[in-house]
Design an enzyme around this catalytic site. Sequence first.
Site, PDB file in Angstrom:
ATOM      1  N   SER A 191       6.752   6.946   3.614  1.00 38.66           N
ATOM      2  CA  SER A 191       6.510   6.951   2.162  1.00 38.66           C
ATOM      3  C   SER A 191       5.029   7.149   1.873  1.00 38.66           C
ATOM      4  CB  SER A 191       7.006   5.650   1.526  1.00 38.66           C
ATOM      5  OG  SER A 191       6.450   4.534   2.196  1.00 38.66           O
ATOM      6  N   GLU A 237      15.419   6.685  11.065  1.00 37.91           N
ATOM      7  CA  GLU A 237      16.449   6.720  10.013  1.00 37.91           C
ATOM      8  C   GLU A 237      17.747   7.252  10.616  1.00 37.91           C
ATOM      9  OE1 GLU A 237      15.279   8.680   6.392  1.00 37.91           O
ATOM     10  OE2 GLU A 237      13.449   7.478   6.213  1.00 37.91           O
ATOM     11  N   GLU A 253      18.863   0.230   3.035  1.00 38.85           N
ATOM     12  CA  GLU A 253      18.249   0.697   1.788  1.00 38.85           C
ATOM     13  C   GLU A 253      19.299   1.118   0.760  1.00 38.85           C
ATOM     14  OE1 GLU A 253      14.950   3.389   2.220  1.00 38.85           O
ATOM     15  OE2 GLU A 253      14.834   3.777   0.054  1.00 38.85           O
TER      16      GLU A 253
HETATM   17  O1  KIV Z   1       8.834   4.735   4.420  1.00 39.95           O
HETATM   18  C1  KIV Z   1       9.085   3.625   3.913  1.00 39.95           C
HETATM   19  O2  KIV Z   1       8.299   3.068   3.132  1.00 39.95           O
HETATM   20  C2  KIV Z   1      10.355   2.991   4.256  1.00 39.95           C
HETATM   21  C3  KIV Z   1      10.705   1.708   3.568  1.00 39.95           C
HETATM   22  C4  KIV Z   1      11.192   1.964   2.206  1.00 39.95           C
HETATM   23  C5  KIV Z   1      11.684   0.917   4.344  1.00 39.95           C
HETATM   24  O3  KIV Z   1      11.066   3.494   5.055  1.00 39.95           O
END
Ligand code: KIV
Length: 281
Positions: free
Chosen positions: A44, A113, A180
Site C-alpha cells: 500500500s 496474498e 481483509e
Molecule cells: O499493503 C498493505 O497495507 C496491506 C494491509 C492492508 C494488510 O496488505
Amino acid sequence: MKLTVRDIMKLKSRRKITMIAVYDYFIASIADNAGIDILLVGDSVAMNLYGMENTLNVPVSIIENHVQAVAKAAKRSLVVGDMPFMSYETGVEDALRNAARLVRAGADAVKIEGVSAFEKQIRKLIDSGIPVMTHVGLTPQRYRLLGGYRPQGKKAEDAAKIIREAELADSLGSFSIVIEFTAAEVAAEITDRISIPTICIGSGPYCDGQVLVITDLLGITPQPPFFAKNYANLSSIIEKALNEYKNDVIEGKFPAEQHYFKMKENEYDKLKILLQKERQD
Ligand code: KIV
C-alpha cells in the site's frame, strides 16, 4: 526484546495483536515505542507514499528500501515485508529470491496474498527458513479479477472458499494470516478453526488482531475506507502548520533570532576588508 514469529503465534490465546502498515523510519520508531506488535511494510506504500493508483506497479526494490528504514526503527516490533505483485506468482525460484531480498533488508517475515495458488512458493519459503504471513479475503493485487475492492465472503459458497484457504494456510505452516474485508462471520469462523493468529482489516472484531494502514489511522488519506478508524487528523494539523510557516516567511517572522547565528564582529570586519581587497585586485 525483539518479538519473534513464535511470540506472535503465542499471543493467539492471550491477547489481541496489533499491526500497522508503515513505511518510514520516524513513524516506525514511534510505533515501536508505542508497543505495536507488527510493522508491515505493505505494498500500500504505492498509493500512500508514491501516489500510484493501485499496488500493481511496486517493484521489490521499493519494498526493500522501506523495509530497511522500518527495520532500523524496530527494536521490539516484528517487521513483515509485503511481497509485491509478480514477485512470487512467477514461480518458486522468483519467490525465494525476492523474499530473500526482503529478509536481507531486515524483514523478519514476508506476506503473500493468496494461499492455494501459491502453495509451492509458501512451502519453499518456510522450508528455507523464511516465515510467511498469508492474506485472504480481499487481496488487492487481484482487484481486477475480484471486480474491484469489494467485500468478500458475502455468499455462503464464497465464504466457505475463504475459510478453506485459511485452513490451508494454517496447514502449510504460515505463522499468521491477514483477513481483509470479509463478513465478520467469516473471520470469526476462521479465527475459531485455525491454530495461527488472524489479523483483520475490515473483517470485524472476532479476530486475534487488527491491522490498519498508518495514513488511514492518522487521518492523512483523503478518502479512507469506511472500516478504517481515524485516531488523529494529521492532514489538517499539517496544513495548518504549513500555512503558518508560509505566512511567517512572507511576513519576515521566520527565521527569528534563535534560528540563525552571526559571525563574531572581528571576523565580520576581516571579511569586509578581504572582500574589499578582492574587488580592488
Ligand atoms: O499493503 C498493505 O497495507 C496491506 C494491509 C492492508 C494488510 O496488505
